[in-house]
Design an enzyme around this catalytic site. Structure first.
Site: not given
Ligand code: NAD
Length: 461
Positions: A115-116
């Site tokens: 994720g980011k």
């Protein structure tokens, strides 16, 4: 940068489709269909969340700040990745960085997905009070999708332990009575952060280089001597060299300064750090730079290296002051890139003299440049292999949050390097045994792992 990750993932899938020893249960049309599904799954994120954080500034005005959370893939565990605070953050960049996290975690056997996050702002343009409010708003807007078993953010460019402490506190107040210590990593030690987290990435970056050129080479000299690989020749040339290896480091922040210090203190390899650089200058000394003195200077000067003779005298360091981009083109053996993306690209690739490049930053070498350098036998230790120290220690922090038991700094470094060593031992024999660049070997390994897991979970139809 976007196409680079997608392209290499697709190349890996194409190679695996042809390799019938991989997932032999899949044959004919079903095999083709499964690989098409894999391409679709890995090239797009599961979720893309975007909000505009409504923030009242101290001057009375109200702004709406764009913010993202991208959840790329969670086949291996909860989504995991930092939140970048930068004015250039955009949707494509966050998606690409999230997919890199999926691959990085798969490569190092860290039980997380990718994720980011990102907030489109220049953090230096806001007061501490405003930043606090922005952090709280981010958690309020995204609280439904975050959590210790769902999606665990960490710091990235422009954010640090202060922001993670604020965010964890907000998460706790939104969800009273629920587990919260593992909701964010990269927190301060007093708030449940891990000892050694700040140094983890830089230490890991240097370790991958040292392991390749020292530990692995010591064990596998005969195998390398018999290998046809141009990369084996590069490694052996350095091994046979009588003089100390010369090193240049681009970027002297969290990652670059720690990697430079590791090189300076290394007992395993004969090293000389002859150049370091930052946003302002390159400092060069053919006899080697005094790294501890430079670190001391930067800690007293907002992170910046000396830029004048007067400042060099204050730091008690002997060096020539050069332009900041000179660091890339010096006649050195090894170049550590620990500043920004896209530093070596199509137009400057021909000027690079180093024969080993280590990517401390994410994507500092573009795919065209990577191919060009690899064809010349340059070993590029890629970001997903070299800079995973941060996420590995984040994992230890998350475990500590669950167990409410804490590892000593010594224990953290031991576990970190053990994990990176295991990855290197898995990847390096294949790398020195075939003609493909190290990046491609790493991607194939990650894609194999993700494909097998998705296949066994019945997700490929
Ligand atoms: P940092 O902000 O602490 O340091 C960045 C350094 O780069 C500074 O010395 C800065 O002066 C220098 N710099 C900025 N612009 C430059 C330019 N144009 N030319 C040369 N130098 C320049 O950041 P950091 O935490 O050390 O991260 C460095 C890179 O590594 C970033 O790309 C980051 O995304 C990546 N990374 C960091 C971590 C981590 O744990 N810190 C983990 C993985 C990847």
């Amino acid at each position: 940068m976007i196409s680079q990750t997608r392209m290499i993932v697709q190349d890996s899938l194409d190679a695996l489709l042809e390799d019938t020893a991989f997932l032999p249960g899949l044959e004919g049309e079903a095999r083709k269909q499964a690989f098409t599904s894999l391409g679709a799954i890995l090239s797009t994120p599961n979720h893309l969340h975007k909000s505009f954080l409504r923030v009242a500034l101290e001057n009375g005005s109200v702004v709406r700040i764009p913010a993202f959370r991208v959840q790329h893939n969670n086949a291996l565990g909860p989504y995991k990745g930092g939140i970048r605070f930068h004015e250039s953050v955009n949707e494509d960049e966050v998606i690409n960085l999230a997919s890199l996290m999926t691959l990085k975690n798969a490569l190092h056997d860290v039980p997380y997905g990718g994720g980011k996050g990102g907030i489109v702002l220049d953090p230096r343009a806001y007061s501490e009070k405003e930043l606090h409010l922005i952090c709280k708003k981010y958690v309020q807007y995204f609280s439904d999708i975050l959590g210790p078993d769902k999606d665990i953010p960490a710091p990235d460019m422009g954010s640090g332990e202060r922001e993670m402490d604020w965010m964890m506190a907000e998460y706790k107040s939104i969800r009273p009575g629920q587990a919260y210590k593992g909701s964010f990593t990269g927190k301060s030690v007093i708030n449940g952060g891990s000892l050694g987290r700040r140094e983890a990435t830089g230490k890991g970056v240097y370790f991958t280089f040292r392991y390749l050129l020292h530990d692995f080479l010591q064990k596998q000299r005969e195998f390398l001597s018999n290998s046809e690989s141009i990369f084996a020749k590069t490694a052996l040339d350095y091994d046979n060299s009588e003089s100390p290896l010369t090193i240049a480091v681009q970027g002297f922040g969290n990652v670059g300064s720690v990697a430079a210090l590791e090189a300076y203190q290394c007992q395993h390899l004969q090293n000389k750090v002859v150049a370091v650089s930052d946003r302002n200058v390159t400092l060069f000394n053919a006899d080697g730079l005094d790294i501890p003195s430079l670190i001391k200077f930067t800690s007293l000067h907002g992170g910046d290296l000396p830029t004048t003779e007067l400042e060099l005298a204050e730091a008690n360091v002997k060096a020539a002051i050069q332009n900041r981009s000179d660091v890339l083109y010096l006649d050195v053996d090894v170049l550590f890139l620990a500043a920004l993306e896209d530093q070596i690209h199509d137009t400057n690739k021909g000027k690079i003299k180093a024969r080993i490049i280590v990517e401390g930053a994410n994507a500092p070498v573009t795919s065209e440049a990577d191919e060009y350098l690899s064809n010349k036998g340059v070993i590029v230790i890629p970001d997903i292999l070299a800079n995973a120290g941060g996420v590995i220690v984040s994992y230890l922090e998350w475990m500590q949050g669950r167990e409410t038991q804490f590892y000593s700094e010594e224990e953290v470094y031991r576990l970190l390097l053990e994990k990176m060593k295991n990855t290197m031992d898995t990847i390096l024999p294949a790398f020195f045994g075939d003609p493909h660049p190290l990046r491609q070997n790493c991607y194939i390994h990650s894609v194999m792992k993700l494909s097998t897991v998705l296949y066994r979970q019945g997700k490929l139809y």
